[in-house]
Design an enzyme around this catalytic site. Structure first.
Site, PDB file in Angstrom:
ATOM      1  N   LYS A  48      -3.380   7.968  -1.013  1.00  0.00           N
ATOM      2  CA  LYS A  48      -4.072   7.330   0.111  1.00  0.00           C
ATOM      3  C   LYS A  48      -4.473   8.385   1.156  1.00  0.00           C
ATOM      4  CE  LYS A  48      -1.761   3.003  -0.872  1.00  0.00           C
ATOM      5  NZ  LYS A  48      -0.634   2.073  -0.665  1.00  0.00           N
ATOM      6  N   GLN A  92       4.107   1.126   3.514  1.00  0.00           N
ATOM      7  CA  GLN A  92       4.219   1.140   2.058  1.00  0.00           C
ATOM      8  C   GLN A  92       5.402   0.284   1.606  1.00  0.00           C
ATOM      9  OE1 GLN A  92       1.940   2.505   0.015  1.00  0.00           O
ATOM     10  NE2 GLN A  92       3.063   1.951  -1.830  1.00  0.00           N
ATOM     11  N   ASP A 115      -3.878  -3.994   4.755  1.00  0.00           N
ATOM     12  CA  ASP A 115      -3.285  -4.463   3.496  1.00  0.00           C
ATOM     13  C   ASP A 115      -3.584  -5.941   3.250  1.00  0.00           C
ATOM     14  OD1 ASP A 115      -1.894  -2.765   1.774  1.00  0.00           O
ATOM     15  OD2 ASP A 115      -0.211  -2.561   3.170  1.00  0.00           O
TER      16      ASP A 115
HETATM   17  N1  GUN Z   1       3.162  -1.179  -2.766  1.00  0.00           N
HETATM   18  C1  GUN Z   1       2.480  -1.411  -3.930  1.00  0.00           C
HETATM   19  N2  GUN Z   1       1.201  -1.762  -3.682  1.00  0.00           N
HETATM   20  C2  GUN Z   1       1.065  -1.754  -2.338  1.00  0.00           C
HETATM   21  C3  GUN Z   1      -0.030  -2.019  -1.471  1.00  0.00           C
HETATM   22  O1  GUN Z   1      -1.152  -2.361  -1.890  1.00  0.00           O
HETATM   23  N3  GUN Z   1       0.222  -1.893  -0.148  1.00  0.00           N
HETATM   24  C4  GUN Z   1       1.458  -1.559   0.353  1.00  0.00           C
HETATM   25  N4  GUN Z   1       1.610  -1.493   1.662  1.00  0.00           N
HETATM   26  N5  GUN Z   1       2.490  -1.296  -0.425  1.00  0.00           N
HETATM   27  C5  GUN Z   1       2.295  -1.395  -1.764  1.00  0.00           C
END
Ligand code: GUN
Length: 283
Positions: A48, A92, A115
Site C-alpha cells: 500500500k 490494517q 476501507d
Molecule cells: N486485512 C485484509 N484485508 C484488509 C483490508 O482490505 N483492509 C484492512 N484494513 N485490513 C485488511
C-alpha cells in the site's frame, strides 16, 4: 476460458489515478496504521505504501507494538481524523485479540474511512446509496464491469460472509440487480448452490475448495491462501477451467485490485474535501 487480467486492469486504474494526482496542487494523503508483527499484514502495508509513492500520494505509516492499548490506538485515530493532510485512514486488520476492532473502526471519521468498514458506510451500501465502499468487493465488481459481464437478473453466489468481503460484496451485487445467495460454513450442500449460479464469488479462505461450477460460469476468486505450493485461491482453477467462461487467477487477480481501489477511495476522499472548500469559498 478467459483469464481476467486483474494485475493489468489494476495497473491501468493506478495509471489513471497517477495522472489525475499529477494535476493537483496538493497531495491526497493516506495513513496506514499497523499494530503488531503479522508477516502477511506487513507485506500488505508495504504494498500500500509503495502504491502511494508511485501514484504521488502522501503516505504516512504508523507502527505500534502488539501490546499497545486500545486508548493509544483511539488517540492516534483522533489525531489523524483532525489532520488536514490526511484524507484516508486505514487500520490494517486483523488487530491483536485484546483490541476491540469494531470500536477502532467506528472511531475513524466515515469520510476518511477508505476501507469502507465503518457502520455508516456499510449502512449506506445496504440501503443502495453507496459512498465509501470496501476495497476488495469494489475491486471484484470493477473486474466484472471491465470484463463486460452482464449482471442484471443473473444468479450470483457469494461464498463467505465477512464484514470485509462477503457482506459488502452481496450488497453490491444486489444493487446491480443480481439475485444473490450468501453461503457460509453452515450452508447445506454448497456444491448444489454453486452449480445453480452464473456468477461465483469465492471468499472463504479454504485452498482449492471449489472444484466444480455451472457451465459458462464467471468466477471471481478472492482467496489468498498461503500453502506449501505457494499462494493459492479458494477455487481449483485446473478443475474448473473447462467449464468457466471467465475466471480470476491467484495471484494477479483480485489482490492488485484491492490496492487500486484503496487508491481510488483515497482520491475520492480528497476530492470530496476539496469540493467542499470550493463550494464554501464561493468560487
Ligand atoms: N486485512 C485484509 N484485508 C484488509 C483490508 O482490505 N483492509 C484492512 N484494513 N485490513 C485488511
Amino acid at each position: 476460458m478467459t483469464i481476467i487480467d486483474g494485475k493489468g486492469i489494476a495497473d491501468k486504474i493506478r495509471e489513471e489515478i497517477r495522472l489525475k494526482v499529477a494535476s493537483l496542487d496538493t497531495k491526497p494523503g493516506l495513513a496506514v496504521v499497523l499494530v503488531g508483527e503479522n508477516p502477511a499484514s506487513e507485506i500488505y502495508v508495504g504494498m500500500k505504501e509503495k502504491a502511494c509513492q508511485e501514484i504521488g500520494f502522501l503516505s504516512k505509516k504508523i507502527e505500534l507494538p502488539a501490546v499497545c492499548e486500545q486508548v493509544e490506538l483511539l488517540d492516534i485515530i483522533d489525531k489523524l481524523n483532525h489532520d488536514p493532510s490526511i484524507h484516508g485512514i486505514l487500520v490494517q486488520m486483523p488487530l491483536p485479540k485484546h483490541i476491540d476492532s469494531n470500536e477502532i473502526i467506528e472511531a475513524i471519521k466515515p469520510e476518511k474511512d477508505v476501507d469502507g468498514f465503518h457502520p455508516i458506510n456499510l449502512g449506506k451500501l445496504l440501503i443502495g446509496k453507496p459512498d465509501m465502499i470496501a476495497c476488495t468487493p469494489l475491486g471484484c465488481l470493477e473486474l466484472l464491469k471491465r470484463s463486460d459481464v452482464e449482471l442484471v437478473g443473473k444468479n450470483a453466489c457469494v461464498i463467505g460472509r465477512s464484514n470485509i468481503v462477503g457482506k459488502p460484496m452481496a450488497s453490491l451485487l444486489l444493487n446491480e440487480d443480481c439475485t444473490v445467495t450468501i453461503c457460509h460454513s453452515k450452508t447445506k450442500d454448497l456444491n448444489k448452490v454453486i452449480m445453480s449460479n452464473d456468477i461465483v464469488i469465492a471468499a472463504v479462505g479454504v485452498p482449492k475448495l471449489i472444484k466444480d461450477v455451472k457451465e459458462g460460469a464467471v468466477v471471481i476468486d478472492v482467496g489468498m491462501n498461503r500453502t506449501e505450493e505457494g499462494l493459492v485461491g479458494d477455487v481449483d482453477l485446473d478443475a474448473v477451467k473447462e467449464k468457466v467462461s471467465l475466471i480470476t487467477p491467484v495471484p494477479k487477480g483480485v489482490g492488485p485490485m484491492t490496492i487500486a481501489m484503496l487508491m481510488k477511495n483515497t482520491l475520492r476522499a480528497y476530492e470530496k474535501v476539496h469540493n467542499f472548500e470550493v463550494l464554501y469559498d464561493g468560487k
